[in-house]
Motif scaffolding. Structure first.
Motif, PDB file in Angstrom:
ATOM      1  N   GLY A 193       0.835  -1.201   0.000  1.00 39.45           N
ATOM      2  CA  GLY A 193       0.000   0.000   0.000  1.00 39.45           C
ATOM      3  C   GLY A 193       0.864   1.243   0.000  1.00 39.45           C
ATOM      4  O   GLY A 193       2.073   1.183  -0.249  1.00 39.45           O
ATOM      5  N   ARG A 194       0.255   2.364   0.348  1.00 43.90           N
ATOM      6  CA  ARG A 194       0.966   3.626   0.269  1.00 43.90           C
ATOM      7  C   ARG A 194       1.838   3.851   1.505  1.00 43.90           C
ATOM      8  O   ARG A 194       2.865   4.499   1.445  1.00 43.90           O
ATOM      9  N   ARG A 195       1.399   3.232   2.635  1.00 42.63           N
ATOM     10  CA  ARG A 195       2.011   3.645   3.899  1.00 42.63           C
ATOM     11  C   ARG A 195       2.995   2.650   4.499  1.00 42.63           C
ATOM     12  O   ARG A 195       3.626   2.938   5.506  1.00 42.63           O
ATOM     13  N   PHE A 196       3.137   1.460   3.868  1.00 44.02           N
ATOM     14  CA  PHE A 196       4.011   0.458   4.484  1.00 44.02           C
ATOM     15  C   PHE A 196       4.924  -0.236   3.485  1.00 44.02           C
ATOM     16  O   PHE A 196       4.620  -0.323   2.299  1.00 44.02           O
ATOM     17  N   VAL A 197       6.062  -0.724   3.981  1.00 45.24           N
ATOM     18  CA  VAL A 197       6.906  -1.647   3.221  1.00 45.24           C
ATOM     19  C   VAL A 197       6.845  -2.985   3.952  1.00 45.24           C
ATOM     20  O   VAL A 197       6.752  -3.026   5.183  1.00 45.24           O
ATOM     21  N   ARG A 198       6.855  -4.067   3.158  1.00 46.53           N
ATOM     22  CA  ARG A 198       6.622  -5.377   3.747  1.00 46.53           C
ATOM     23  C   ARG A 198       7.795  -6.313   3.475  1.00 46.53           C
ATOM     24  O   ARG A 198       8.392  -6.267   2.405  1.00 46.53           O
ATOM     25  N   VAL A 199       8.125  -7.152   4.470  1.00 47.83           N
ATOM     26  CA  VAL A 199       9.171  -8.159   4.282  1.00 47.83           C
ATOM     27  C   VAL A 199       8.547  -9.536   4.499  1.00 47.83           C
ATOM     28  O   VAL A 199       7.804  -9.738   5.464  1.00 47.83           O
ATOM     29  N   ASP A 200       8.828 -10.475   3.579  1.00 45.46           N
ATOM     30  CA  ASP A 200       8.381 -11.860   3.753  1.00 45.46           C
ATOM     31  C   ASP A 200       9.603 -12.752   3.876  1.00 45.46           C
ATOM     32  O   ASP A 200      10.531 -12.638   3.078  1.00 45.46           O
ATOM     33  N   VAL A 201       9.585 -13.625   4.883  1.00 44.95           N
ATOM     34  CA  VAL A 201      10.650 -14.627   5.007  1.00 44.95           C
ATOM     35  C   VAL A 201       9.990 -15.989   4.832  1.00 44.95           C
ATOM     36  O   VAL A 201       9.130 -16.381   5.621  1.00 44.95           O
ATOM     37  N   ASP A 202      10.369 -16.693   3.753  1.00 44.02           N
ATOM     38  CA  ASP A 202       9.738 -17.969   3.404  1.00 44.02           C
ATOM     39  C   ASP A 202      10.705 -19.123   3.577  1.00 44.02           C
ATOM     40  O   ASP A 202      11.906 -18.957   3.383  1.00 44.02           O
ATOM     41  N   ASP A 203      10.157 -20.292   3.914  1.00 46.94           N
ATOM     42  CA  ASP A 203      10.998 -21.500   3.886  1.00 46.94           C
ATOM     43  C   ASP A 203      10.166 -22.679   3.411  1.00 46.94           C
ATOM     44  O   ASP A 203       8.945 -22.601   3.331  1.00 46.94           O
ATOM     45  N   ASN A 204      10.867 -23.765   3.049  1.00 49.00           N
ATOM     46  CA  ASN A 204      10.123 -24.966   2.663  1.00 49.00           C
ATOM     47  C   ASN A 204      10.298 -26.047   3.730  1.00 49.00           C
ATOM     48  O   ASN A 204      10.486 -27.217   3.429  1.00 49.00           O
ATOM     49  N   GLY A 205      10.270 -25.616   4.979  1.00 39.84           N
ATOM     50  CA  GLY A 205      10.458 -26.531   6.112  1.00 39.84           C
ATOM     51  C   GLY A 205       9.166 -27.178   6.578  1.00 39.84           C
ATOM     52  O   GLY A 205       8.203 -27.296   5.815  1.00 39.84           O
TER      53      GLY A 205
END
Ligand code: ADP
Length: 242
Positions: free
Chosen positions: A164-176
């Motif tokens: 969106g306009r007001r946030f930056v997002r971080v995703d941490v993914d794994d295949n565990g």
């Protein structure tokens, strides 16, 4: 009644933990400062002796960097525990991700993993305490590594994107192993752990740090098949700096 007693007990342990952590941070300052000055002294002496063994000199410089990093972490955590407020400044999440990945390099090497973060182009700066956010990322990546111990071809993905306009997002993914349907509330409960040596404080602290920045921490199923942990941080608008 038993659950209530447990909650009470956990709250008492939390208070103690805060005090212990704050005392530890205080006690660690002195030996860390001593290590930094010994390190600088040895480097200077070797240079005076015209030592040109680059392996030794580089190792000593790396050591100096790590000691300085430990000092910064201790200071910030102490600040966070005593004042309960982060020290936000405009920073690029992509750069913090890169630093966190460098700091967990050894854990990743153990699984023969290299992680190429995907950072969207032209992201705005966020308003955050970079040292605390780095600790959140290190926690999430180490948890991902722990979840991958028995996986044949382990994978971890880190993605930074606009939310969106007001946030930056971080995703941490794994295949565990995945989260088995557990919600973030359950996972981030203090002392909730499925690891024999786990303290179960990591996610609880991550959530406090992110919420103290007016962001949110979420958990769910990753497109890679395992767990996905995501957090958001507010975009720096220039008028809300501390
Ligand atoms: P600890 O790592 O000491 O157990 P945390 O609060 O960091 O404490 O994590 C709590 C629990 O959440 C872990 O014990 C584990 O069961 C679960 N968990 C966290 N991250 C992951 C992940 N990436 N995949 C699967 N389970 C996870």
């Amino acid at each position: 009644e038993r659950r209530q007693l447990e909650t009470l007990g956990n709250q008492a342990r939390l208070t103690t933990l805060g005090e212990v952590a704050s005392a530890l941070a205080h006690q660690l300052n002195q030996p860390l400062a001593a290590m930094a000055s010994y390190n600088a002294g040895i480097l200077q002496t070797l240079e005076r002796l015209k030592c040109d063994n680059s392996a030794v000199l580089n190792a000593l410089r790396r050591e100096g960097e790590q000691v300085a990093e430990a000092g910064r972490i201790v200071q910030r955590i102490r600040g966070f525990l005593t004042r309960r407020a982060p020290q936000p400044e405009p920073c690029q999440l992509g750069e913090i991700v890169q630093r966190a990945l460098t700091l967990v390099r050894r854990d990743l090497q153990r699984l023969h993993l290299t992680v190429q973060p995907q950072v969207a182009e032209g992201l705005p700066a966020v308003l955050a305490d970079p040292v605390l956010v780095e600790q959140v990322l290190i926690n999430l990546i180490r948890n991902a590594v722990d979840a991958l111990n028995d996986v044949a071809s382990p994978r971890i993905g880190v993605m930074v994107s606009r939310a969106g306009r007001r946030f930056v997002r971080v995703d941490v993914d794994d295949n565990g192993v995945g989260l088995g349907g557990r919600s973030i509330d359950e996972l981030a409960t203090p002392f909730h752990s499925t690891k024999p040596e786990g303290m179960g404080m990591g996610l609880s602290i991550c959530r406090s740090v992110i919420e103290a920045h007016f962001g949110a921490l979420e958990a769910g199923v990753s497109p890679l098949g395992g767990a996905r942990f995501s957090f958001t941080l507010p975009v720096d608008t220039g008028d809300n700096a501390a």
